[in-house]
Design a protein around this motif. Structure first.
Motif, PDB file in Angstrom:
ATOM      1  N   GLU A  31      48.951 -35.550 116.218  1.00  0.00           N
ATOM      2  CA  GLU A  31      50.156 -35.464 117.034  1.00  0.00           C
ATOM      3  C   GLU A  31      49.831 -35.618 118.528  1.00  0.00           C
ATOM      4  OE1 GLU A  31      52.580 -31.782 117.067  1.00  0.00           O
ATOM      5  OE2 GLU A  31      53.681 -32.885 115.543  1.00  0.00           O
TER       6      GLU A  31
ATOM      7  N   SER B 272      48.780 -39.243 119.653  1.00  0.00           N
ATOM      8  CA  SER B 272      49.800 -40.292 119.714  1.00  0.00           C
ATOM      9  C   SER B 272      50.757 -40.144 120.874  1.00  0.00           C
ATOM     10  CB  SER B 272      50.580 -40.333 118.393  1.00  0.00           C
ATOM     11  OG  SER B 272      51.297 -39.136 118.215  1.00  0.00           O
ATOM     12  N   ARG B 273      50.659 -39.060 121.629  1.00  0.00           N
ATOM     13  CA  ARG B 273      51.584 -38.852 122.764  1.00  0.00           C
ATOM     14  C   ARG B 273      51.141 -39.592 123.981  1.00  0.00           C
ATOM     15  NH1 ARG B 273      52.878 -32.440 122.196  1.00  0.00           N
ATOM     16  NH2 ARG B 273      53.664 -32.607 120.106  1.00  0.00           N
TER      17      ARG B 273
ATOM     18  N   THR C 162      51.856 -33.438 106.475  1.00  0.00           N
ATOM     19  CA  THR C 162      51.983 -32.465 107.558  1.00  0.00           C
ATOM     20  C   THR C 162      50.636 -32.149 108.186  1.00  0.00           C
ATOM     21  OG1 THR C 162      53.968 -31.481 106.606  1.00  0.00           O
ATOM     22  CG2 THR C 162      52.695 -30.103 108.115  1.00  0.00           C
TER      23      THR C 162
ATOM     24  N   ASN D  21      49.117 -35.457 109.887  1.00  0.00           N
ATOM     25  CA  ASN D  21      49.913 -35.850 111.053  1.00  0.00           C
ATOM     26  C   ASN D  21      49.810 -34.840 112.188  1.00  0.00           C
ATOM     27  OD1 ASN D  21      50.727 -38.186 109.775  1.00  0.00           O
ATOM     28  ND2 ASN D  21      52.688 -37.356 109.128  1.00  0.00           N
ATOM     29  N   SER D  22      49.727 -33.567 111.866  1.00  0.00           N
ATOM     30  CA  SER D  22      49.652 -32.545 112.916  1.00  0.00           C
ATOM     31  C   SER D  22      48.366 -32.677 113.723  1.00  0.00           C
ATOM     32  CB  SER D  22      49.759 -31.146 112.322  1.00  0.00           C
ATOM     33  OG  SER D  22      48.586 -30.815 111.613  1.00  0.00           O
TER      34      SER D  22
END
Length: 94
Positions: free
Chosen positions: A90, A93-94, A83, A86-87
């Motif tokens: 985030e 990766s968009r 978590t 990855n946060s």
């Protein structure tokens, strides 16, 4: 000193984040780093109570850009590490 983990810079940054989170957990639960395993439960194995939960919440928020953790969803160290790491990636990766 230069640290390289994985195949690229992103992997190296993720490894550094993991080491930082590991150090925070060791501090909060008064454990040696080599005692921490991904399979450990914050509540069952490490005995997280409300005081330790608040301390860990505050440290994670301080070190990881105000990140707030939903601990029932992240009770294992493995889930917590995923978590947090990855946060932070985030938006990338968009």
């Amino acid at each position: 000193m230069c640290i390289k983990a994985g195949v690229d810079e992103v992997d190296s940054v993720k490894a550094l984040m993991t080491m930082s989170l590991n150090a925070l957990i060791a501090e909060v639960f008064d454990k040696d780093l080599d005692e921490l395993e991904l399979s450990l439960s914050l509540t069952q194995d490490l005995g997280m109570d409300s005081k330790k939960k608040q301390e860990l919440t505050d440290l994670i928020g301080e070190y990881f850009d105000g990140l707030a953790i939903d601990f029932p969803e992240n009770d294992s160290l493995e889930a917590l590490f995923q978590t947090v790491v990855n946060s932070e990636f985030e938006a990338v990766s968009r």
